[in-house]
Design an enzyme around this catalytic site. Structure first.
Site, PDB file in Angstrom:
ATOM      1  N   CYS A   7     -27.661  21.837  -6.923  1.00 19.75           N
ATOM      2  CA  CYS A   7     -27.555  20.493  -6.341  1.00 19.75           C
ATOM      3  C   CYS A   7     -26.485  20.424  -5.264  1.00 19.75           C
ATOM      4  O   CYS A   7     -26.296  19.374  -4.655  1.00 19.75           O
ATOM      5  CB  CYS A   7     -27.325  19.448  -7.426  1.00 19.75           C
ATOM      6  SG  CYS A   7     -26.279  19.963  -8.760  1.00 19.75           S
ATOM      7  N   CYS A  53     -23.213  14.053  -7.575  1.00 20.65           N
ATOM      8  CA  CYS A  53     -23.861  12.844  -8.071  1.00 20.65           C
ATOM      9  C   CYS A  53     -22.899  12.061  -8.980  1.00 20.65           C
ATOM     10  O   CYS A  53     -21.803  12.535  -9.307  1.00 20.65           O
ATOM     11  CB  CYS A  53     -25.106  13.217  -8.860  1.00 20.65           C
ATOM     12  SG  CYS A  53     -24.730  14.140 -10.352  1.00 20.65           S
ATOM     13  N   CYS A  92     -23.894  18.819 -15.221  1.00 16.13           N
ATOM     14  CA  CYS A  92     -22.714  18.213 -14.608  1.00 16.13           C
ATOM     15  C   CYS A  92     -21.510  18.326 -15.538  1.00 16.13           C
ATOM     16  O   CYS A  92     -20.385  18.552 -15.098  1.00 16.13           O
ATOM     17  CB  CYS A  92     -22.964  16.739 -14.289  1.00 16.13           C
ATOM     18  SG  CYS A  92     -24.281  16.466 -13.110  1.00 16.13           S
ATOM     19  N   ASP A 120     -23.281  20.515  -5.594  1.00 14.73           N
ATOM     20  CA  ASP A 120     -22.059  19.825  -5.999  1.00 14.73           C
ATOM     21  C   ASP A 120     -20.841  20.748  -5.880  1.00 14.73           C
ATOM     22  O   ASP A 120     -20.919  21.927  -6.196  1.00 14.73           O
ATOM     23  CB  ASP A 120     -22.147  19.370  -7.468  1.00 14.73           C
ATOM     24  CG  ASP A 120     -23.161  18.250  -7.655  1.00 14.73           C
ATOM     25  OD1 ASP A 120     -23.772  17.840  -6.654  1.00 14.73           O
ATOM     26  OD2 ASP A 120     -23.333  17.799  -8.803  1.00 14.73           O
TER      27      ASP A 120
END
Lengths: 128, 174
Positions: free
Chosen positions: A37, A63, A106, A39
């Site tokens: 993603c 996110c 996450c 991140d």
């Protein structure tokens, strides 16, 4: 996908956003990323002479779940010893934030950031 | 999995990172035309279904090969192991730089600086080109697998940054 109230709270009022001096011998820095993603997470701790984490800061590009996970991680780390901080597990973060299965990674990223920061600090102090 | 039956074979191409994208696009268009649903309007249901499946395969293969980062990961998967999707990367200096770049992008957004954004975009394209060059020289060497994986991961982060640049461009254009 709906975020839980706790995720929204951390997202809207992130705790401990910021930066500590990475060159400070008492500061440990963890830099981790999630390629899928994109991140990027930086988590830093400042440790006092008693080996207690007296400050923790983070900056995360990602996110809401990634931001909330790292925000929560800094909250939990403050006041803990290094050994205690290292016992924080992603499952605890995911549970506290009620993360859905697709966002579990996450919390894994946050756990890996904690470990990386502790490792960086110990490395600086010649403890590993 | 060997190269036969691979995305490359679908377009009569050798598995390689360096790819003639125009040739790939031309072959994709030519092959996808052959299985276009219009051509199978009166065909038996089975043939219609096969044509549809072939079309989906061609599409998936084309999308994978067209993108340098997806092509890179695909080549590494052909050599054996699939790279895990959800994993944590520890590549401190690179990630630190990624963070700085995202901070810069934030500043460009706050200042609505279109000129600065154009420069940013050009530098990003150069960085991507550099990664691609690096990957091209090492992916085929099994002894340099770690390096190839690291570069393929870095490509993913730059992909994400490109998307953010594009989104910002759209916002500033409005």
């Amino acid at each position: 996908m709906a975020y839980s109230d706790k995720v929204i709270d951390h997202y809207e009022n992130p705790r401990n956003v910021g930066k500590l001096d990475a060159e400070d011998p008492d500061v440990g820095t963890g830099m981790v990323g999630a390629p899928a993603c994109g991140d990027v997470m930086r988590l830093q701790i400042k440790v006092n002479e008693q080996g207690v984490i007296e400050d923790a800061r983070f900056k995360t590009y990602g996110c809401g779940s990634a931001i909330a996970s790292s925000s929560l991680a800094t909250e939990w780390m403050k006041g803990k010893t290094l050994d205690e901080a290292e016992t924080i597990r992603n499952t605890q973060i995911a549970e506290e934030l009620a993360l859905p299965p697709v966002k579990i990674h996450c919390s894994v990223l946050a756990e890996d950031a904690i470990k990386a920061a502790v490792r960086d600090y110990k490395h600086k102090k010649g403890l590993v | 999995m060997g190269s036969s039956g691979s995305h490359f074979a679908l377009f009569d191409l050798e598995p390689d990172f360096r790819l003639d994208l125009e040739q790939l696009a031309a072959r994709y268009r030519e092959r996808v035309r052959r299985v276009h649903p219009d051509r199978f309007a009166g065909a038996p249901a089975r043939e219609q279904r096969l044509a549809l499946e072939e079309s989906a395969r061609l599409n998936e293969a084309y999308q994978t090969l067209k993108s340098p980062s997806r092509r890179a990961r695909y080549l590494l998967s052909l050599q054996g192991e699939e790279m895990p999707q959800e994993t944590t990367v520890q590549d401190p200096a690179f990630l630190m730089r990624q963070m700085e770049l995202r901070e810069e992008l934030q500043e460009l957004q706050d200042a609505a600086d279109l000129g600065g954004l154009a420069t940013f975009k050009r530098h990003l394209a150069q960085a991507q080109e550099q990664l691609n060059e690096g990957f091209a020289t090492c992916w085929a060497d099994p002894l340099r697998r770690d390096e190839a994986e690291r570069l393929a991961r870095r490509m993913q982060f730059l992909d994400k940054l490109s998307i953010e640049v594009r989104q910002l461009e759209e916002r500033l254009d409005d």
